[in-house]
Design a protein around this motif. Structure first.
Motif, PDB file in Angstrom:
ATOM      1  N   GLY A 165     112.534 -30.735  68.149  1.00 14.64           N
ATOM      2  CA  GLY A 165     113.438 -29.844  68.861  1.00 14.64           C
ATOM      3  C   GLY A 165     113.457 -28.413  68.378  1.00 14.64           C
ATOM      4  N   PHE A 166     112.432 -27.985  67.646  1.00 14.17           N
ATOM      5  CA  PHE A 166     112.382 -26.593  67.216  1.00 14.17           C
ATOM      6  C   PHE A 166     111.935 -25.698  68.371  1.00 14.17           C
ATOM      7  CE2 PHE A 166     111.983 -28.660  63.005  1.00 14.17           C
ATOM      8  CZ  PHE A 166     113.026 -28.008  62.362  1.00 14.17           C
ATOM      9  N   ASN A 167     112.747 -24.679  68.668  1.00 14.21           N
ATOM     10  CA  ASN A 167     112.370 -23.722  69.706  1.00 14.21           C
ATOM     11  C   ASN A 167     111.102 -22.969  69.336  1.00 14.21           C
ATOM     12  OD1 ASN A 167     115.765 -23.371  69.821  1.00 14.21           O
ATOM     13  ND2 ASN A 167     114.686 -23.782  71.728  1.00 14.21           N
ATOM     14  N   GLN A 168     110.963 -22.716  68.049  1.00 18.92           N
ATOM     15  CA  GLN A 168     109.837 -21.911  67.590  1.00 18.92           C
ATOM     16  C   GLN A 168     109.315 -22.468  66.283  1.00 18.92           C
ATOM     17  OE1 GLN A 168     110.741 -17.767  66.853  1.00 18.92           O
ATOM     18  NE2 GLN A 168     108.731 -17.113  67.574  1.00 18.92           N
ATOM     19  N   ILE A 169     107.980 -22.518  66.162  1.00 14.16           N
ATOM     20  CA  ILE A 169     107.341 -22.949  64.921  1.00 14.16           C
ATOM     21  C   ILE A 169     106.507 -21.782  64.408  1.00 14.16           C
ATOM     22  CG2 ILE A 169     105.702 -24.541  63.866  1.00 14.16           C
ATOM     23  CD1 ILE A 169     106.524 -26.592  65.984  1.00 14.16           C
ATOM     24  N   ILE A 170     106.900 -21.260  63.264  1.00 13.95           N
ATOM     25  CA  ILE A 170     106.186 -20.157  62.627  1.00 13.95           C
ATOM     26  C   ILE A 170     105.309 -20.757  61.527  1.00 13.95           C
ATOM     27  CG2 ILE A 170     106.406 -17.989  61.361  1.00 13.95           C
ATOM     28  CD1 ILE A 170     107.529 -17.892  64.208  1.00 13.95           C
ATOM     29  N   ASP A 171     104.008 -20.484  61.571  1.00  8.78           N
ATOM     30  CA  ASP A 171     103.127 -20.974  60.522  1.00  8.78           C
ATOM     31  C   ASP A 171     102.118 -19.888  60.159  1.00  8.78           C
ATOM     32  OD1 ASP A 171     101.291 -20.994  62.586  1.00  8.78           O
ATOM     33  OD2 ASP A 171     100.876 -23.137  62.508  1.00  8.78           O
ATOM     34  N   LYS A 172     101.037 -20.252  59.492  1.00  5.10           N
ATOM     35  CA  LYS A 172     100.085 -19.273  58.978  1.00  5.10           C
ATOM     36  C   LYS A 172      99.499 -18.386  60.081  1.00  5.10           C
ATOM     37  CE  LYS A 172      96.068 -20.755  57.598  1.00  5.10           C
ATOM     38  NZ  LYS A 172      95.044 -21.523  56.852  1.00  5.10           N
ATOM     39  N   ASN A 173      99.495 -18.879  61.306  1.00  5.96           N
ATOM     40  CA  ASN A 173      98.956 -18.094  62.410  1.00  5.96           C
ATOM     41  C   ASN A 173      99.842 -16.890  62.755  1.00  5.96           C
ATOM     42  OD1 ASN A 173      96.695 -19.845  62.931  1.00  5.96           O
ATOM     43  ND2 ASN A 173      98.162 -21.320  63.736  1.00  5.96           N
TER      44      ASN A 173
ATOM     45  N   LEU B  66     107.132 -31.699  64.585  1.00  3.01           N
ATOM     46  CA  LEU B  66     108.078 -30.591  64.645  1.00  3.01           C
ATOM     47  C   LEU B  66     108.430 -30.216  66.076  1.00  3.01           C
ATOM     48  CD1 LEU B  66     106.564 -28.350  61.822  1.00  3.01           C
ATOM     49  CD2 LEU B  66     108.603 -29.802  61.677  1.00  3.01           C
ATOM     50  N   LEU B  67     107.451 -30.270  66.968  1.00  2.00           N
ATOM     51  CA  LEU B  67     107.731 -29.970  68.376  1.00  2.00           C
ATOM     52  C   LEU B  67     108.650 -31.027  68.978  1.00  2.00           C
ATOM     53  CD1 LEU B  67     104.213 -28.733  69.487  1.00  2.00           C
ATOM     54  CD2 LEU B  67     106.320 -27.399  69.597  1.00  2.00           C
ATOM     55  N   ASN B  68     108.410 -32.289  68.633  1.00  2.00           N
ATOM     56  CA  ASN B  68     109.300 -33.349  69.104  1.00  2.00           C
ATOM     57  C   ASN B  68     110.690 -33.232  68.489  1.00  2.00           C
ATOM     58  OD1 ASN B  68     107.597 -34.825  70.870  1.00  2.00           O
ATOM     59  ND2 ASN B  68     106.554 -35.758  69.130  1.00  2.00           N
TER      60      ASN B  68
ATOM     61  N   ILE C 206      90.780 -32.319  62.356  1.00  2.00           N
ATOM     62  CA  ILE C 206      91.535 -32.122  63.589  1.00  2.00           C
ATOM     63  C   ILE C 206      92.343 -33.369  63.948  1.00  2.00           C
ATOM     64  CG2 ILE C 206      89.753 -32.921  65.203  1.00  2.00           C
ATOM     65  CD1 ILE C 206      90.485 -30.385  66.893  1.00  2.00           C
ATOM     66  N   ASN C 207      93.534 -33.128  64.493  1.00  2.00           N
ATOM     67  CA  ASN C 207      94.393 -34.210  64.958  1.00  2.00           C
ATOM     68  C   ASN C 207      95.191 -33.709  66.152  1.00  2.00           C
ATOM     69  OD1 ASN C 207      96.807 -32.833  63.926  1.00  2.00           O
ATOM     70  ND2 ASN C 207      96.053 -33.423  61.903  1.00  2.00           N
ATOM     71  N   GLN C 208      96.113 -34.526  66.636  1.00  2.00           N
ATOM     72  CA  GLN C 208      96.859 -34.156  67.843  1.00  2.00           C
ATOM     73  C   GLN C 208      97.616 -32.847  67.695  1.00  2.00           C
ATOM     74  OE1 GLN C 208      96.795 -37.264  66.500  1.00  2.00           O
ATOM     75  NE2 GLN C 208      97.294 -38.842  68.007  1.00  2.00           N
ATOM     76  N   SER C 209      98.035 -32.534  66.489  1.00  2.00           N
ATOM     77  CA  SER C 209      98.838 -31.328  66.282  1.00  2.00           C
ATOM     78  C   SER C 209      98.090 -30.053  66.676  1.00  2.00           C
ATOM     79  CB  SER C 209      99.282 -31.223  64.820  1.00  2.00           C
ATOM     80  OG  SER C 209     100.353 -32.096  64.572  1.00  2.00           O
ATOM     81  N   PHE C 210      96.770 -30.088  66.607  1.00  2.00           N
ATOM     82  CA  PHE C 210      95.999 -28.904  66.964  1.00  2.00           C
ATOM     83  C   PHE C 210      96.087 -28.619  68.464  1.00  2.00           C
ATOM     84  CE2 PHE C 210      94.399 -29.785  62.831  1.00  2.00           C
ATOM     85  CZ  PHE C 210      93.926 -28.595  62.335  1.00  2.00           C
ATOM     86  N   ALA C 211      96.461 -29.607  69.228  1.00  2.00           N
ATOM     87  CA  ALA C 211      96.609 -29.409  70.673  1.00  2.00           C
ATOM     88  C   ALA C 211      98.062 -29.237  71.084  1.00  2.00           C
ATOM     89  CB  ALA C 211      95.992 -30.592  71.433  1.00  2.00           C
ATOM     90  N   TYR C 212      98.986 -29.693  70.253  1.00  2.00           N
ATOM     91  CA  TYR C 212     100.407 -29.555  70.587  1.00  2.00           C
ATOM     92  C   TYR C 212     100.818 -28.088  70.512  1.00  2.00           C
ATOM     93  CZ  TYR C 212     101.831 -34.485  70.713  1.00  2.00           C
ATOM     94  OH  TYR C 212     102.016 -35.792  71.069  1.00  2.00           O
ATOM     95  N   TYR C 213     101.578 -27.644  71.493  1.00  2.00           N
ATOM     96  CA  TYR C 213     102.006 -26.246  71.502  1.00  2.00           C
ATOM     97  C   TYR C 213     103.344 -26.048  72.197  1.00  2.00           C
ATOM     98  CZ  TYR C 213     100.904 -26.053  76.473  1.00  2.00           C
ATOM     99  OH  TYR C 213     100.903 -26.278  77.828  1.00  2.00           O
ATOM    100  N   SER C 214     103.825 -27.040  72.927  1.00  2.00           N
ATOM    101  CA  SER C 214     104.972 -26.861  73.808  1.00  2.00           C
ATOM    102  C   SER C 214     106.106 -27.816  73.445  1.00  2.00           C
ATOM    103  CB  SER C 214     104.542 -27.097  75.264  1.00  2.00           C
ATOM    104  OG  SER C 214     105.646 -27.105  76.141  1.00  2.00           O
ATOM    105  N   THR C 215     107.321 -27.450  73.880  1.00  2.00           N
ATOM    106  CA  THR C 215     108.447 -28.376  73.746  1.00  2.00           C
ATOM    107  C   THR C 215     108.491 -29.351  74.915  1.00  2.00           C
ATOM    108  OG1 THR C 215     109.873 -26.748  74.839  1.00  2.00           O
ATOM    109  CG2 THR C 215     109.832 -26.729  72.431  1.00  2.00           C
TER     110      THR C 215
END
Length: 619
Positions: free
Chosen positions: A381-389, A377-379, A202-211
């Motif tokens: 400027g991507f409006n949307q991040i599509i990944d395995k989820n 990726l959130l920093n 786990i790292n910070q990315s697991f908590a990042y979700y917003s722009t």
């Protein structure tokens, strides 16, 4: 016995989870205009924080957990006393850090970390800087916060059973029984520490979700972030080769003032940036391969613009992504993407396009949290991040996630939803080790080289199907396709730290590419970091902040810089060299170049490394 133990640890978990939730609530009210956000939006950081909070709880209760493991075999007297000391130390200290963190983020824009704590060595200056802060309010928050949780913690201590009598002592049956319990408990505790059984700890990315960076900061556990910052080595520039005056003569502007040709027609062209996993340039017939591994991509190159002398900045995806999207070089032994406080200060290619009205999207079939990529990726400027989820469970059919043909099909659906103009980035993954592919292999064999070749053929076919499908879409005629690898691969007898290992493809294709540029080859030496400025200049966009990037069409002298462990490679048209800083050894690859030119290029490479590393430290 075990019912009491479960109740005991459940109470501890509830205590610390509440402690963190209170900190998060204070953070939001202190640093965010909550009136502009709905209840659901304000609740989201609490939901996304759960896994990081649980991991932090495990770190905090580790001393008590260790005592409990010991007590399974050896009586531990004065357990309540240990408990009381534990709360009397942890609560005031952590509460102070959390309350201090409220103001640090408010003033500096990042959470409390080792850099912020380093100012404690300057108490006079620190006090002077804090005089404009609402010290009375902060002291009141600290006092109430500490009092309430200290009181609760001491009540837990008072109600805690003295479990010392439950120790097995030298009773063999108890030792066997408790040993099994201890092993299972250690395993479960370890899983909780790393935040689960997923591929990456786990790292910070697991908590990042917003722009919204404040929302992300609220979701990242304050204590975990502080602990993590101390786990990173203190950065002092180990590459002090030259004085400041000497550096001025070696670090020169990377390009001239020539007028850059415009290679695209039309306005507001859409962009699809396809980042090819582990793809070496020598796999392409267009770039020297004797075999046809990339039949379809070679056909695109025939009608596109090829840069045939490009090198990857390192051998890892987390380094290549930053070089491509931020025009920032790789550095030995450190990855800026894993340090969000520094990564967020970079400039970002998608963010520049977003600023002028482009919709942006990042599409990947794997785990975006891997190597802390999601926070970057959130920093970016991507409006949307599509990944395995975002994929069906049935599509998770490889070690890394969804295969490339599945990702490309999903990308078609996602791009269809985007408003024009758009900037879509697709990262492939099937050509990553262990090179699992969902097709019959073209070449027989299970050795690494054969598996890799088959994976490149599969990638090429998947890409061909994607391009065939997307060519039928209404936005196709106004879309530019940019292809570049995240890093190369060691093909054949290539040596890991030699230039050949780092050669990558970079080509542009699409209807907006002017006819006079189709089929053309640009042979100037360059690297991934040069993509950013090359593209931004074509759209007449601001390139400030991309100081390491160079426009490959400016007709200036080219160069490429890559790193490995404790060394670097420096490539120019007349010479290539590799320097191992640990061995203090430099290798030149062109024997026909004079010593004076070799020494000058060696100094340029060392100056570049010194300057780039210092830039990283200063962020």
């Amino acid at each position: 016995m075990f019912k009491r133990t479960l109740k005991y640890f459940a109470h501890l978990y509830l205590f610390w989870m509440t402690f963190f939730a209170a900190d998060r609530l204070l953070f939001l009210f202190y640093n965010l205009d909550t009136s502009n956000h709905s209840f659901v939006e304000l609740a989201e950081p609490f939901m996304y924080a759960i896994r990081l909070d649980l991991s932090t709880v495990c770190y905090l209760i580790f001393p008590l957990f260790l005592l409990w493991i010991i007590h399974l075999f050896v009586p531990v007297r004065h357990f309540r006393l240990f408990h009381k000391i534990y709360f009397l130390i942890f609560i005031p200290v952590l509460a102070f850090g959390m309350v201090t963190g409220l103001e640090i983020y408010h003033e500096w824009g990042y959470q409390i970390n080792r850099d912020a704590m380093s100012y404690l060595q300057f108490p006079k200056e620190l006090w002077a800087s804090s005089l404009n802060s609402p010290l009375g309010l902060l002291f009141a928050i600290y006092s109430i916060y500490s009092f309430l949780f200290l009181r609760w913690g001491l009540r837990i201590t008072d109600r805690c059973q003295n479990i010392a009598d439950e120790a097995s002592g030298l009773n063999f049956k108890w030792i066997v029984k408790n040993g099994g319990v201890g092993i299972i408990s250690i395993f479960l505790f370890g899983v909780c520490l790393r935040g689960g059984l997923q591929q990456a700890p786990i790292n910070q990315s697991f908590a990042y979700y917003s722009t919204n960076p404040t929302m992300n900061a609220a979701a990242v556990n304050t204590v975990w972030n502080l602990i993590y910052s101390y786990s990173r080595e203190a950065h002092k520039n180990p590459y002090q080769f030259f004085t400041k005056d000497e550096m001025k003569g070696l670090i020169v502007p990377v390009e001239n003032n020539n007028i850059v040709p415009q290679i695209f027609s039309g306005k507001n062209n859409n962009i699809v940036l396809i980042i090819l996993e582990s793809t070496a340039s020598e796999m392409f017939k267009s770039m020297g391969s004797k075999n046809q591994f990339t039949v379809y991509m070679d056909s695109l190159i025939t009608n596109g613009l090829l840069f045939n002398n490009i090198y990857g900045s390192e051998k890892r995806t987390d380094r290549g992504i930053v070089s491509i999207l931020s025009g920032y070089p790789s550095l030995p032994l450190v990855s800026i993407i894993k340090q969000p406080d520094k990564a967020r200060t970079l400039s970002f290619l998608p963010k520049r396009f977003k600023k002028v009205g482009y919709e942006t999207s990042f599409i990947y079939g794997g785990e975006s949290e891997f190597a802390n990529m999601k926070s970057y990726l959130l920093n970016a400027g991507f409006n949307q991040i599509i990944d395995k989820n975002n994929f069906d469970e049935k599509d998770m059919n490889s070690k890394w996630g969804a295969h490339d043909h599945v990702v490309f099909n999903h990308a078609l659906d996602e791009i269809k939803k985007m408003k024009v103009p758009f900037f879509a980035t697709i990262l492939t993954l099937s050509s990553h080790e262990p090179f699992e592919i969902p097709m019959a292999p073209v070449f027989k064999g299970n050795d690494r080289q054969t598996l890799y070749k088959n994976s490149i053929i599969y990638l090429d076919r998947s890409l061909g199907d994607f391009m065939s499908d997307i060519s039928q879409k209404p936005y196709y005629d106004n879309t530019i396709f940019i292809f570049i690898a995240d890093h190369g691969f060691r093909v054949g007898d290539a040596i890991n730290w030699y230039p050949r290992r780092h050669g990558i493809p970079f080509f542009i294709y699409g209807e907006p590419l002017k006819k006079e540029w189709r089929g053309k080859v640009v042979s100037v030496v360059g690297s991934q970091i040069d993509l950013a400025k090359t593209i931004l200049d074509q759209f007449s966009m601001d390139t400030e902040g991309f100081g390491f990037s160079r426009n490959l069409l400016s007709k200036s002298t080219g160069s490429a810089f890559y790193t490995f462990n404790h060394g670097f490679g420096w490539i120019e048209e007349q010479q290539s060299l590799v320097y191992d800083h640990e061995l203090k050894n430099v290798i030149y690859f062109n024997d026909g170049v004079s010593d004076s030119i070799n020494n000058h290029l060696f100094n340029k490479g060392r100056a570049y490394l010194q300057n780039a590393y210092q830039d990283f430290i200063d962020r």
